[in-house]
Design a protein around this motif. Structure first.
Motif, PDB file in Angstrom:
ATOM      1  N   VAL A  83       0.840  -1.198   0.000  1.00  0.00           N
ATOM      2  CA  VAL A  83       0.000   0.000   0.000  1.00  0.00           C
ATOM      3  C   VAL A  83       0.874   1.246   0.000  1.00  0.00           C
ATOM      4  CG1 VAL A  83      -1.829   1.265   1.193  1.00  0.00           C
ATOM      5  CG2 VAL A  83      -1.753  -1.237   1.343  1.00  0.00           C
ATOM      6  N   VAL A  84       0.504   2.190  -0.858  1.00  0.00           N
ATOM      7  CA  VAL A  84       1.110   3.519  -0.814  1.00  0.00           C
ATOM      8  C   VAL A  84       0.001   4.511  -0.511  1.00  0.00           C
ATOM      9  CG1 VAL A  84       2.359   5.305  -2.070  1.00  0.00           C
ATOM     10  CG2 VAL A  84       2.850   2.901  -2.534  1.00  0.00           C
ATOM     11  N   ARG A  85       0.213   5.332   0.511  1.00  0.00           N
ATOM     12  CA  ARG A  85      -0.783   6.343   0.860  1.00  0.00           C
ATOM     13  C   ARG A  85      -0.166   7.729   0.790  1.00  0.00           C
ATOM     14  NH1 ARG A  85      -5.332   4.949   3.032  1.00  0.00           N
ATOM     15  NH2 ARG A  85      -5.604   2.747   3.539  1.00  0.00           N
ATOM     16  N   ALA A  86      -0.993   8.669   0.313  1.00  0.00           N
ATOM     17  CA  ALA A  86      -0.553  10.067   0.301  1.00  0.00           C
ATOM     18  C   ALA A  86      -1.786  10.928   0.427  1.00  0.00           C
ATOM     19  CB  ALA A  86       0.180  10.382  -1.001  1.00  0.00           C
ATOM     20  N   ILE A  87      -1.602  12.151   0.923  1.00  0.00           N
ATOM     21  CA  ILE A  87      -2.764  13.041   1.010  1.00  0.00           C
ATOM     22  C   ILE A  87      -2.877  13.911  -0.240  1.00  0.00           C
ATOM     23  CG2 ILE A  87      -2.742  13.084   3.542  1.00  0.00           C
ATOM     24  CD1 ILE A  87      -1.694  16.046   3.217  1.00  0.00           C
ATOM     25  N   GLY A  88      -1.849  13.896  -1.090  1.00  0.00           N
ATOM     26  CA  GLY A  88      -1.890  14.713  -2.306  1.00  0.00           C
ATOM     27  C   GLY A  88      -1.436  13.913  -3.514  1.00  0.00           C
ATOM     28  N   GLY A  89      -1.864  14.358  -4.689  1.00  0.00           N
ATOM     29  CA  GLY A  89      -1.456  13.684  -5.928  1.00  0.00           C
ATOM     30  C   GLY A  89       0.054  13.572  -6.078  1.00  0.00           C
ATOM     31  N   PRO A  90       0.797  14.670  -5.825  1.00  0.00           N
ATOM     32  CA  PRO A  90       2.253  14.555  -5.959  1.00  0.00           C
ATOM     33  C   PRO A  90       2.850  13.473  -5.063  1.00  0.00           C
ATOM     34  CG  PRO A  90       1.616  16.860  -5.923  1.00  0.00           C
ATOM     35  CD  PRO A  90       0.364  16.082  -5.628  1.00  0.00           C
TER      36      PRO A  90
END
Ligand code: GCW
Length: 658
Positions: A83-90
């Motif tokens: 899993v990869v999580r981020a709060i922004g597209g970049p």
């Protein structure tokens, strides 16, 4: 024939991700890029982009408690799913490429969770591209890779597919800002701000899905040349209004426009001095126009007297940026970044850190490097610069235990972040960078701007793994050729930090006295007794006094000045003994023979790769190594002969000096 080389993103690089079932969750233009990457990779390698059902990999862009950085990402596992999580597209894009770089290890290695975030908020490439071909500098100033990928025939290209591929490459290494035009702004380039703005909009649209904001280089005289005003005085209300209106128009067209880059009162570019104003007055008028929209002005500190008289020994170009800017600390608006060349002179193979970096605690500072190889072999020579940048970013101007240069740029020292900036080495050449191995400098700049603590060899490993995968012999040979190539270049060119000795104007190949009697402030002062520039406080230009302790004292004394910078700071007799135990004159001979031999070995090592790398790469590099060896021979012989004639001291080892 090769159309465009895929650089470090060939289809093969995506095998590990592309052979799996992958879900992408989230919205927005950059998440759409991730989804498109996954779709292409899975189509190529037999996996699937899935909306529901079991997945081997989930890439999720969603709000997360406690996370505030849209460029950060967390990698981990949920059961057997990566899993990869981020709060922004970049952040999601960077996480995706993190997995791509890791290959299979991303799915078999440690389970995490592990958070990654850029160490620098601003990671910027400046292009010195001209819209109109300049009669002397050509389409790309100091460009060694063909024409501009942005402009042709005096306009922005109609076909931006090449720019799209470039934006993709930059997004994959975390570059988040691009300056679209040369800091020397001619009439055609000035128009980007107004008449050509619709085309800048097109370029911004190409960069946006890769997390990249665009900047324009502007001319300080624009209120006169574009606006028809009688003055560009920064304190004139009409001038202020003109910048405000013009900038508002830019933001109406490009809401995420990054801001301006400007070279003012430097090498003939207009600036505030004409009106009796200083650089802070100049920068702040632009800053106030940009501020309502969140834009930044990158104001370059590359300011010096380029009409110096060589007879005048009191003026020292190395001092100039500090003399001009340090007194203005605290006078710049919060959205001004003063952009400082890493060295005090001009992108030489070896320079000390610019003292400006340690002199403006109340000013946001960006440090500027040169990926384009102006003084380091024009992308005809293998010169892997990542170790140089690593060394400069890791330098501690206040000594051990104190902040590094990267800390200053990142806002971890005193003032908020400025950034890390470099001049791009890309053009419309099929290999992007002229020399196929110079791609590694572009890649490495992005990686070091992300995290300056990465080891240069590890960064090179990543680049090789993506670009020339699967052959340990190729990997080993490329390390042998590239790891030490910056030091090799230094050995056969100007010695011990004295700099220049290049052919004037061109900046390629040797001309030991080429700049000695010029107006550019770039001298070595060799005579029959010795060589080097006395920049001490005791007897020289006083430049050492621009550094804080401990370096002001270390550089001041030949006892403590590092060998590699000795002639930058001191004028010494040829018999002066270095810390290495060798005399200066013998060091010059030894390094010039050694550097040349190293190039010969590079060429032999490369010859062993025939059949192991694509033929077009093999042929291009083979041809360039012939030129590098020719040029290194010329450097060796001209430098050695020059100093033998000056000093009359023979080579202790009796080698041929002509
Ligand atoms: O290194 C010098 C170059 C100029 C360049 C200038 C600068 C864009 O020779 O070509 O101009 O630096 O950094 O502004």
């Amino acid at each position: 024939m090769l159309d465009v080389h895929p650089a470090w993103l060939p289809a093969s690089a995506f095998r590990s991700v592309g052979s799996r079932r992958v879900r992408v969750v989230g919205d927005g233009p950059v998440v759409a890029t991730v989804r498109a990457e996954v779709a292409a990779a899975t189509a190529e390698h037999g996996g699937a982009l899935v909306d529901d059902g079991p997945a081997d990999l989930e890439l999720v862009c969603a709000p997360e408690d406690g996370e505030t950085d849209p460029e950060a990402f967390v990698v981990g596992r949920a059961g057997r799913t990566a899993v990869v999580r981020a709060i922004g597209g970049p952040g999601l894009l960077y996480g995706f490429h993190h997995l791509v770089r890791q290959g299979e290890a991303a799915f078999t290695g440690e389970a995490g969770p592990q958070r990654h975030a850029p160490r620098q908020p601003v990671r910027m490439l400046d292009h010195w591209d001209n819209v109109a071909v300049h009669p002397v500098m050509g389409q790309v100033e100091r460009g060694y890779s063909g024409g501009s990928i942005f402009y042709a025939d005096g306009v922005v290209r109609a076909d931006l597919s090449r720019v799209r591929s470039y934006a993709r490459l930059l997004g994959s290494i975390g570059v988040n800002r691009v300056g679209l035009n040369n800091v020397n702004v001619g009439p055609a380039e000035a128009g980007l701000l107004t008449d050509l703005l619709p085309d800048v909009v097109r370029l911004a649209e190409v960069f946006r899905p890769h997390g990249i904001r665009v900047h324009l280089s502007v001319s300080f005289a624009a209120p006169v040349t574009l606006g028809g005003l009688p003055t560009a005085d920064p304190l004139d209300p009409a001038v202020r209004d003109w910048w405000a209106r013009t900038t508002a128009d830019v933001y109406a067209a490009i809401p995420d426009f990054g801001g301006y880059v400007i070279k003012a009162d430097s090498e003939g570019q207009p600036g505030p001095f004409a009106y009796g104003r200083d650089h802070a007055d100049g920068a702040n008028v632009l800053a106030r126009a940009l501020a309502p929209f969140g834009g930044t002005v990158f104001w370059r500190a590359f300011v010096y007297d380029h009409h110096q008289d060589w007879r005048d020994r009191s003026t020292d170009r190395a001092r100039a940026a500090h003399d001009h800017f340090a007194p203005l600390d605290g006078a710049f608006d919060p959205n001004v970044v003063v952009q400082v060349k890493a060295g005090p002179m001009d992108f030489q193979a070896r320079e000390p850190l610019s003292p400006v970096v340690a002199a403006m605690p109340r000013t946001r500072l960006a440090v500027e490097f040169q990926v384009t190889q102006e003084y380091t072999g024009h992308q005809k020579h293998v010169c892997h610069l990542v170790p140089q940048w690593r060394e400069m970013l890791g330098f501690r101007p206040w000594g051990e235990g104190e902040p590094t240069v990267a800390d200053v740029a990142a806002g971890r020292a005193a003032a908020p972040a400025g950034g890390v900036v470099a001049v791009s080495n890309v053009g419309d050449d099929p290999f992007w960078t002229g020399h196929p191995l110079a791609q590694a400098n572009l890649f490495g700049f992005g990686r070091l701007a992300w995290d300056e603590r990465l080891a240069p060899e590890a960064v090179l490993d990543e680049w090789i793994g993506l670009t020339y995968p699967g052959d340990p012999a190729v990997c080993q040979a490329l390390h042998e050729i590239m790891d030490g190539s910056w030091l090799t270049y230094e050995r056969y060119t100007a010695p011990l930090g004295v700099g220049f000795m290049v052919r004037p104007g061109l900046h390629y190949g040797p001309a030991v006295d080429g700049y000695e009697y010029s107006r550019w402030g770039t001298y070595h002062f060799a005579d029959r007794d010795g060589v080097g520039v006395d920049r001490t406080r005791a007897t020289g230009t006083g430049f050492t006094g621009q550094y804080p302790a401990p370096w002001r004292d270390r550089y001041e004394s030949t006892d403590t000045c590092p060998d590699e910078l000795l002639l930058f700071f001191h004028h010494v007799p040829y018999g002066h003994v270095l810390h290495s135990g060798t005399t200066v004159i013998q060091h010059i001979y030894d390094t010039h023979f050694a550097g040349h031999d190293e190039v010969r070995r590079m060429a032999a090592t490369w010859a062993g790769l025939e059949g192991r790398v694509p033929a077009e790469v093999f042929d291009r590099v083979t041809g360039l190594l012939v030129e590098q060896l020719r040029c290194a021979t010329e450097w060796r012989d001209q430098v050695n002969t020059y100093f033998w004639r000056k000093s009359g001291v023979p080579d202790a080892r009796g080698r041929t000096i002509h």
